[in-house]
Design an enzyme around this catalytic site. Structure first.
Site, short mmCIF file in Angstrom:
data_model
loop_
_atom_site.label_atom_id
_atom_site.label_comp_id
_atom_site.label_asym_id
_atom_site.label_seq_id
_atom_site.Cartn_x
_atom_site.Cartn_y
_atom_site.Cartn_z
N HIS A 229 0.81 -1.22 0.00
CA HIS A 229 0.00 0.00 0.00
C HIS A 229 0.85 1.27 0.00
O HIS A 229 1.90 1.34 0.62
CB HIS A 229 -0.92 0.01 1.23
CG HIS A 229 -0.17 -0.08 2.53
ND1 HIS A 229 0.28 1.03 3.21
CD2 HIS A 229 0.20 -1.15 3.28
CE1 HIS A 229 0.89 0.66 4.32
NE2 HIS A 229 0.86 -0.66 4.38
N ASP A 230 0.37 2.25 -0.74
CA ASP A 230 0.93 3.61 -0.75
C ASP A 230 2.31 3.71 -1.36
O ASP A 230 2.97 4.74 -1.22
CB ASP A 230 0.94 4.21 0.67
CG ASP A 230 -0.43 4.21 1.31
OD1 ASP A 230 -1.32 4.89 0.79
OD2 ASP A 230 -0.63 3.49 2.32
N GLY B 287 5.03 -0.96 2.88
CA GLY B 287 4.23 0.21 2.55
C GLY B 287 5.04 1.49 2.44
O GLY B 287 6.11 1.63 3.03
#
Length: 253
Positions: free
Chosen positions: A113-114, A131
């Site tokens: 994520h991200d 992340g």
């Protein structure tokens, strides 16, 4: 199985047994192979290839994720091989994971994520990003490279097979080991990319001043090199902006 809410360009091709979710958008001439899953609020650009059993756009592997709307945005011309996992973003980031153009993502790669991935990045088999990792253009991650959350990898950098990075890897630098250490410039990669010998010598001097030694750099010389060579300025700025600190090679003299 294509949800009626998905937006798929007429020139895209969806293979047998693939699953496409309701909030997915797929651009022109993209191919999604058999048994691949594209879900979440995922946008896939033009001329991408998503091979069988890839998982694209699933929710993050983050206990803080609370079901908020978040995205995965993929550019054009990417190759996403078997069993790759690409997750959407979280509220702790910008609610978005971004992957640029022409990236070569080999089997079993995980991009969490991200993360923000630039253009023309190569991920060898099994490379894994935690992340919020940022990777700049033309970087190469060797097989089973592990990258700690919030780390950055600079443009044209190279990590050797099995490297574990817990700090930032500056642009143009070769690193290897667990934990990873720098081993000079990524000279072979720079030659293949068309960098001149003069530019590489300037980068080599900047490397010795900025990466090998952990303090007391002659600022005047760095400023002079940075003024002559944009690549040196990119290295200098990357290191100056680093929040986690960079991996370092201590001088032996």
């Amino acid at each position: 199985m294509v949800d009626a809410g998905a937006e798929i360009d007429p020139t895209a091709e969806i293979g047998p047994y693939a699953v496409i979710g309701p909030h997915v958008r797929i651009g022109a001439d993209t191919w999604v192979g058999p048994h691949a899953v594209v879900t979440g609020r995922t946008t896939v650009g033009r001329e991408n290839r998503v091979f069988q059993f890839a998982s694209v756009g699933e929710i993050p592997q983050d206990k803080k994720y609370a079901g908020e709307d978040s995205e995965l945005v993929i550019g054009d011309g990417n190759t996403i091989r078997e069993f790759v996992t690409l997750n959407c973003g979280t509220a702790q980031g910008e609610n978005c994971t971004r992957i640029g153009n022409r990236n070569w993502i080999m089997a079993y790669v995980h991009i969490a994520h991200d993360c923000v991935i630039g253009d023309d990045v190569t991920f060898a088999n099994g490379a894994t990003l935690a992340g919020h990792v940022e990777i700049e253009d033309h970087a190469i991650l060797g097989g089973f490279t592990l990258v700690h959350q919030f780390c950055r990898i600079g443009r044209h950098a190279f990590s050797g097979m099995g490297s574990a990075l817990n700090k930032d890897l500056p642009p143009f630098v070769l690193a290897s080991g667990n934990l990873a250490r720098p081993y000079g410039l990524n000279r072979e990669g720079l030659r293949r990319a068309g960098f001149s010998e003069e530019t590489m010598e300037a980068l080599s001097r900047a490397y010795k001043l900025l990466v090998r030694v952990s303090g007391g750099q002659p600022e005047d010389e760095i400023q002079q090199l940075a003024g002559q060579y944009p690549e040196v300025e990119q290295m200098r700025a990357f290191i100056a902006e680093s929040r986690r600190g960079i991996i370092r090679e201590k001088s032996s003299d």
